[in-house]
Design a protein around this motif. Sequence first.
Motif, short mmCIF file in Angstrom:
data_model
loop_
_atom_site.label_atom_id
_atom_site.label_comp_id
_atom_site.label_asym_id
_atom_site.label_seq_id
_atom_site.Cartn_x
_atom_site.Cartn_y
_atom_site.Cartn_z
N ARG A 21 -4.93 11.42 1.67
CA ARG A 21 -5.28 10.54 0.55
C ARG A 21 -4.81 9.09 0.72
NH1 ARG A 21 -3.31 12.36 -4.92
NH2 ARG A 21 -4.79 10.76 -5.51
N SER B 202 -9.10 9.79 -4.29
CA SER B 202 -9.29 11.21 -4.62
C SER B 202 -9.85 11.96 -3.42
CB SER B 202 -10.26 11.34 -5.80
OG SER B 202 -11.59 11.08 -5.37
N ARG C 280 2.40 1.75 -3.41
CA ARG C 280 1.37 2.25 -4.34
C ARG C 280 1.10 3.75 -4.10
NH1 ARG C 280 -2.03 -1.55 -7.11
NH2 ARG C 280 -1.52 -3.71 -6.60
N GLU C 281 1.12 4.16 -2.85
CA GLU C 281 0.94 5.59 -2.56
C GLU C 281 2.10 6.40 -3.15
OE1 GLU C 281 0.31 6.01 1.68
OE2 GLU C 281 -1.76 5.30 1.54
N HIS D 261 3.58 5.72 -5.81
CA HIS D 261 3.33 5.81 -7.26
C HIS D 261 2.15 6.71 -7.62
CE1 HIS D 261 5.96 2.13 -8.29
NE2 HIS D 261 6.57 3.25 -8.58
N THR D 262 1.43 7.22 -6.65
CA THR D 262 0.48 8.29 -6.95
C THR D 262 1.22 9.62 -7.13
OG1 THR D 262 0.04 8.98 -4.66
CG2 THR D 262 -1.31 7.17 -5.54
N GLN D 263 2.50 9.66 -6.71
CA GLN D 263 3.27 10.91 -6.74
C GLN D 263 4.44 10.88 -7.71
OE1 GLN D 263 2.21 13.55 -4.84
NE2 GLN D 263 0.50 12.22 -4.30
N THR E 217 0.84 -1.21 0.00
CA THR E 217 0.00 0.00 0.00
C THR E 217 0.87 1.25 0.00
OG1 THR E 217 -1.75 -1.15 1.18
CG2 THR E 217 -1.79 1.24 1.27
N ALA F 214 4.52 2.24 -11.64
CA ALA F 214 3.33 3.08 -11.63
C ALA F 214 2.37 2.64 -12.73
CB ALA F 214 3.71 4.55 -11.82
N ASN G 185 6.89 8.38 -10.75
CA ASN G 185 6.85 7.26 -11.69
C ASN G 185 8.05 6.32 -11.60
OD1 ASN G 185 4.38 7.78 -12.97
ND2 ASN G 185 5.32 9.44 -14.15
N GLY H 122 -4.03 6.69 -2.22
CA GLY H 122 -4.16 7.50 -3.43
C GLY H 122 -5.59 7.85 -3.80
#
Lengths: 234, 234
Positions: free
Chosen positions: B42, B47, A179-180, A182-184, A176, A218, A186, B45
Amino acid sequence: MRKIVLASTSTLFGQDYLTYLEPAIRELFAGIPEIVFIPYARPGGISHDDYTARAAAAFAAWGIQVRGLHTFPDPEVAIRHAAGYFTGGGNTFLLVKQLHENKLMDLLAAEVEGGKPYLGTSAGSNIGGVNMQTTNDMPIVYPPSFQTMDLVPFNLNPHYLDPQPDSGHMGETRETRIREFHTQQNIPVVGLREGSWIEVKGTEITLRGNGSARIFKAGHEPYEMPSGGNLSLI
Amino acid sequence: MRKIVLASTSTLFGQDYLTYLEPAIRELFAGIPEIVFIPYARPGGISHDDYTARAAAAFAAWGIQVRGLHTFPDPEVAIRHAAGYFTGGGNTFLLVKQLHENKLMDLLAAEVEGGKPYLGTSAGSNIGGVNMQTTNDMPIVYPPSFQTMDLVPFNLNPHYLDPQPDSGHMGETRETRIREFHTQQNIPVVGLREGSWIEVKGTEITLRGNGSARIFKAGHEPYEMPSGGNLSLI
């Protein structure tokens, strides 16, 4: 030719410090009588002297002398003159802050890119990545930058742990957290399990050790890379 | 009078979002028809809209409207005009970066110090401490500062986990990480297990919920504080 080993951990459960890495370390530092140890990460708050002594004791058995970077009057000169490097684990924020404040991060990267052998374990491996932003460590100090040496075109997550679906704990799993990330950003991330290391020889980047690594990119589902796999292609 | 709840987690295993906190939340926001939700952290991730909807659904059952901070044209004005606040969990670095960049950290602290009720869970509780430097989260973004609201005279470690002595994993335990923090800073740390929260009423700071909390102070052995214990004295 670049010669780099980035290991998930220094020590396997029930073994002595660095023992499982002995063949890789002997090959990495073949013909080199003395290396510089970077003790800045200070695991558990250990002193630079005590941490260096621990590394020196392990390397002595392999005929390699170890000198702590903190014992040199000018750490920049020490990095320039060293024949090889070992950065031990501990707290990545502490390590990165001191490397930047002492203007050593880019200098060390340049020396390693120029062919001097480099060994990192845990936090010392994190700094081989593009940045330190997939560390597991607590932000106990505030570094001037999260940028690291960028020796490999991805980030590392050492001590990678698989999610435990039957855990009642509601804190985030490692997956998790990545993955977070990779919201920011690449940058790919290699989840490096204990017992695994990354070997760099020139442009070849190979997963070594027991077991597979977990690869996070990502926008893609994570997947497994087996030992011996080519990490330059992720 | 200050009215603050800082909870370790939003959700207990096997329960719905915020359910275990219902009595504390009803008391905290008694007589307040609408609060502002700060969705910046968030989790996973998600929204800002989806995260706010999740909070709004839980609060609707208690007759409290929730509006996301991101939906206001000017977040500073929104913070000034709000009657109460809830900051959800997720990534503490993301949360702190946006609060500082939007110049909301000190403003929010001042409004809460002035008596507007504040609820935090996980990352939203971390920012109630002196600084965010005992978070468990990954540094996926670089905040301009690690300073937080300083509503209580200590730091929090939410989702606190006890060491597992029979684990073969060589990554640091939570206790080891907090001890490393204390090699750098003297701020006490409350290891807040899931199911526990900190209640602030005026100058009284009390541990609430099931079970005890683990208290860490620089230079001392950690110890347990039972539920109902006075956290203003640590």
